[in-house]
Scaffold this motif. Structure first.
Motif, short mmCIF file in Angstrom:
data_model
loop_
_atom_site.label_atom_id
_atom_site.label_comp_id
_atom_site.label_asym_id
_atom_site.label_seq_id
_atom_site.Cartn_x
_atom_site.Cartn_y
_atom_site.Cartn_z
N ALA A 52 0.59 -1.26 0.00
CA ALA A 52 -0.18 0.09 0.07
C ALA A 52 0.82 1.25 0.09
N ILE A 53 2.03 1.28 0.72
CA ILE A 53 3.00 2.49 0.76
C ILE A 53 3.41 2.58 -0.64
N VAL A 54 3.84 1.72 -1.27
CA VAL A 54 4.45 1.41 -2.81
C VAL A 54 3.19 1.96 -3.68
N PHE A 55 2.12 1.60 -3.42
CA PHE A 55 1.07 1.88 -4.41
C PHE A 55 0.80 3.46 -4.47
N GLY A 56 0.63 3.98 -2.96
CA GLY A 56 0.11 5.40 -2.72
C GLY A 56 1.42 6.25 -3.12
N PHE A 57 2.75 5.92 -2.92
CA PHE A 57 3.73 7.00 -3.18
C PHE A 57 3.91 7.04 -4.63
N LEU A 58 4.04 5.83 -5.27
CA LEU A 58 4.58 5.89 -6.80
C LEU A 58 3.47 6.44 -7.61
N LEU A 59 2.08 6.05 -7.26
CA LEU A 59 1.11 6.62 -8.09
C LEU A 59 1.07 8.16 -8.01
N ALA A 60 1.42 8.85 -6.83
CA ALA A 60 1.77 10.06 -6.84
C ALA A 60 2.79 10.87 -7.10
#
Length: 342
Positions: A52-60
Motif C-alpha cells: 500500500a505504501i508503494v502503491f500510494g507513493f509511486l502513483l503520486a
C-alpha cells in the motif's frame, strides 16, 4: 500549497484503503507470518501490507512531477528502483527467491537510481567537499543496497519500521524548511502520507505486517532521497544519515557481530537490539515509542544543527551515534540468543 496538501491527503487515504485491501488479500491467500522461535510476535498475522505504501507513493510521483513539485531526475530514480525492489519483495513474500538473485536485483535498482541522480555528489568534510569520483559511485551503490536490506532487517516488531520512516521524513522536512529548500519537502511529505495510512493498521498491536515489498521499498526510497538531497547541499547527506541512525547502528552492529560469530547473515534471526529490547520490556509498543522519542528528541536536533552549519557533519554524526552504539551494545545487538532453560 492547497493542491499539494490535498494530494497528500489523497495519498494518506489511498494508502489506508489499500492496506485494508491487502489485509483481506493476505487473509484470503493465507499469506501469514506464523510465529516461530526466530520471530518476535506470538500471533499469526497477515503480511504484505507495505504494498500500500508503494502503491500510494509511486502513483503520486507523476502528479508531483507534473505540478512541478518534484525534480524529474529524483522522480525517475525512485519510480524505477522502487518498483523493481517492491516487485522482488512481493515475489519473495509469496515464495522464496534465492538470496543471490535478490541481491542482483537490488544492485540493478541501485545502479538505475544512481544513473538518474548522477552518482554520489561531493561529500562535505570539515570546511570543504571531497569528490570521490567512481569510487564514490560504487560506495553509493553499496549504500543503497545496504539501506534497503537493513530496513528489511529492522522490520521485526509492530510499528517500528513505519514509525522510523515517519520520524525521518518529517524530521528532514523540518530541516528543509529551516534552510529554505522547498522543492524536496514534497517528496518526503508524500512518503510520510503513504506510510501514515499504512501505520494506522500496523501500529501495535499490528493487524498487518509490512512485508519485504514495503520494507525494501522504504529502504531504497529513503536512500535515494538522501542522495538527491546531497546534490542540493552536501551537508544534507549527513543530516539524513543522522536521522537514520537508530536503524543504521542496530543493523550494522548486528551484521558485523554475526559475521564475526561465523553465522549465516542471510538467515532469519532475532538478535537485533530492538528485538532483545522488545523481549526485555515484553512490549513492542514500548520499543517503538522509545525509538520515536530517540529520533525526535536526540537525532533530529543534531540533524538540524548540521544542516544549518553550526556543527560539521562528521562531528555531528559521531556525537549523535555514540549513545546509539551504547544502547545497541547494552541490548546485545548481534549476540547469540541463549536457548531457554528446560
Amino acid at each position: 500549497m492547497i493542491i499539494g496538501g490535498l494530494l497528500l491527503l489523497a495519498i494518506f487515504l489511498l494508502s489506508w484503503v489499500s492496506t485494508w485491501g491487502m489485509r483481506h488479500y493476505a487473509l484470503s491467500k493465507s499469506l501469514m507470518d506464523i510465529p516461530n522461535e526466530r520471530s518476535s510476535h506470538s500471533v499469526a498475522t497477515p503480511r504484505g501490507g507495505g504494498v500500500a505504501i508503494v502503491f500510494g507513493f509511486l502513483l503520486a510521483l507523476p502528479i508531483f512531477g507534473w505540478l512541478g513539485l518534484m525534480d524529474h531526475a529524483a522522480l525517475a530514480a525512485m519510480s524505477g528502483s522502487g518498483l523493481l525492489v517492491a516487485l522482488i519483495g512481493f515475489a519473495d513474500d509469496h515464495g522464496h527467491i534465492a538470496a543471490r538473485w535478490r541481491l542482483l536485483g537490488h544492485f540493478l535498482a541501485a545502479i538505475w537510481a544512481l544513473f538518474w541522480l548522477g552518482g554520489l555528489a561531493p561529500i562535505a568534510v570539515l570546511n570543504g567537499t571531497i569528490d570521490l569520483g567512481w569510487m564514490g559511485h560504487a560506495i553509493a551503490a553499496v549504500y543503497l543496497v545496504w539501506m534497503l536490506n537493513l530496513y528489511n532487517f529492522m522490520d521485526g516488531i509492530d510499528g517500528l519500521a513505519s514509525a522510523e520512516a515517519l520520524c525521518v521524513c518529517l524530521g528532514i522536512a523540518l530541516v528543509y524548511a529551516l534552510i529554505g529548500e522547498v522543492e524536496p519537502i514534497w517528496g518526503v511529505l508524500a512518503m510520510s502520507a503513504a506510510v501514515g495510512g499504512f501505520m494506522c493498521w500496523n501500529y501495535p498491536p499490528a493487524r498487518i505486517f509490512m512485508g519485504d515489498a514495503g520494507s525494501g521499498f522504504l529502504g531504497i526510497a529513503l536512500g535515494i532521497l538522501s542522495l538527491d538531497a546531497a546534490t542540493r547541499l552536501p551537508e544534507l547527506l549527513w543530516s539524513w544519515v543522522i536521522l537514520l541512525g537508530a536503524f543504521v547502528v542496530d543493523a550494522t552492529l548486528t551484521l558485523c557481530r554475526r559475521l564475526l560469530n561465523g553465522e549465516k547473515v542471510y538467515q532469519a534471526h532475532r538478535s537485533h537490539a530492538y528485538q532483545y529490547a522488545a523481549r526485555h520490556f515484553k512490549s513492542h509498543k514500548a520499543v517503538t515509542l522509545a525509538v520515536t522519542g530517540l529520533n525526535l528528541c536526540w537525532l533530529m536536533p543534531w540533524a538540524v544543527v548540521v544542516a544549518l552549519g553550526v556543527v560539521p557533519g562528521v562531528a555531528g554524526l559521531i556525537a549523535a551515534y555514540i549513545p546509539l552504539f551504547w544502547l545497541a551494545i547494552r541490548f546485545k545487538a548481534g549476540t547469540r540468543e541463549k536457548p531457554p532453560i528446560s
